[in-house]
Enzyme design. Structure first.
Site, short mmCIF file in Angstrom:
data_model
loop_
_atom_site.label_atom_id
_atom_site.label_comp_id
_atom_site.label_asym_id
_atom_site.label_seq_id
_atom_site.Cartn_x
_atom_site.Cartn_y
_atom_site.Cartn_z
N HIS A 1 0.82 -1.20 0.00
CA HIS A 1 0.00 0.00 0.00
C HIS A 1 0.86 1.25 0.00
CE1 HIS A 1 1.11 -0.35 4.20
NE2 HIS A 1 0.73 0.91 4.40
N ASP B 1 0.54 4.95 1.99
CA ASP B 1 -0.17 5.36 3.19
C ASP B 1 -1.36 6.28 2.90
OD1 ASP B 1 1.36 3.96 5.04
OD2 ASP B 1 2.86 5.54 5.16
N HIS C 1 4.77 -0.03 0.27
CA HIS C 1 5.51 -0.82 1.25
C HIS C 1 4.62 -1.89 1.87
CE1 HIS C 1 3.71 2.50 3.53
NE2 HIS C 1 3.75 1.72 4.60
N ARG D 1 5.51 6.79 14.04
CA ARG D 1 5.58 7.29 12.67
C ARG D 1 4.99 8.68 12.60
NH1 ARG D 1 2.00 4.47 8.27
NH2 ARG D 1 0.79 6.41 8.33
#
Length: 271
Positions: free
Chosen positions: A100, A102, A243, A258
């Protein structure tokens, strides 16, 4: 080639390990310019031995742009922009366990993500990254010509499943192939987590084409693989890379934080 740090490619296609730079300290304009240029070339950069505090992590993200808050993830230390990444034996799912980009379901999907892992399993827990320029370039000219004209609907419900009613989640239409605003290159911009349907096609037609593209993205020649250590950092470009986080370390745990940098509306290949 670079004056402010060292750099070692992970593969000829994507990914580079950066050394000799301290992300805990403010970056000079010249160092940041070099780092940004390396990022544009390699799509994802990795750093070792970076003991970022929450405030330093936020400051690093803000160097790239305004930060956003994830629509359905917990935050840490009372900082909405600092997303918790954590998987253990009691987790229902692993963050990012399918290919995907993000939160591509936003009207203006994120430009960048910066992940700092502080606790990693002794074995496993790698993250794979895929070059969407290379995935597009590997397609035939007739397929490229078709995809250049198409728009797809992205919906955050795709990733939530049975949790979908708990959140006010985003959805948006984006070009199947987007033009990177910095490099000018074309990149595939569909993914199995958020892309629901290609506009103007029947469901069977859309499903067939999307499944072909989702499988195409999995080809290993587009990929690099990063093995985490505690206090490693990854910086990736959501506009041209996807990723996948490998959940092969059950029942052990993996955790960190993150930050996500706001982006803009994807540019189509034709006005």
């Amino acid at each position: 080639m670079y004056k402010h740090f060292g750099l070692q490619r992970l593969t000829p296609t994507i990914g580079a390990l950066v050394s000799g730079i301290d992300l805990c300290a403010p970056l000079s304009d010249k160092a940041f310019a070099e780092l940004h240029a390396a990022w544009m070339e390699h799509l994802v950069l990795f750093f070792r031995e970076q003991a970022l505090t929450p405030d330093q992590h936020i400051a690093l993200g803000q160097r790239f742009g305004e930060l956003e808050v994830h629509p359905d993830a917990p935050c840490a230390h009372g900082i909405p922009e600092l997303m918790v990444i954590h998987t253990d034996k009691d987790s229902r799912r692993n963050n990012g366990e399918n290919w995907h980009s993000d939160v591509s379901s936003r009207e203006e999907p994120p430009m960048a993500s910066i992940l700092h892992l502080t606790h990693v399993p002794e074995e496993g827990g790698d993250t794979l990254f895929a070059n969407m320029y290379a995935a597009y370039d590997a397609l035939s000219e007739p397929m490229q010509g078709l995809l250049d004209q198409l728009t797809a609907h992205h919906d955050h419900h795709q990733s939530l499943g049975s949790w979908r009613l708990q959140y006010d989640v985003p959805s948006a239409d984006h070009p199947v192939v987007r033009v990177h605003p910095v490099t000018g290159k074309k990149a595939l911009f569909v993914n199995a987590v958020f892309t629901e349907k290609i506009r103007g096609m029947s469901w069977p037609e859309s499903d067939a084409l999307l499944q072909f593209l989702f499988e195409h993205i999995k080809h290993p020649e587009f990929h690099c693989r990063f093995s985490w250590q505690a206090n490693s950092v990854a910086l990736w470009d959501n506009r041209c890379a996807q990723h996948l986080a490998v959940w092969d370390y059950y029942p052990n745990s993996r955790s960190g934080h993150r930050v996500t940098v706001k982006g803009d509306r994807p540019l189509p290949t034709t006005p």
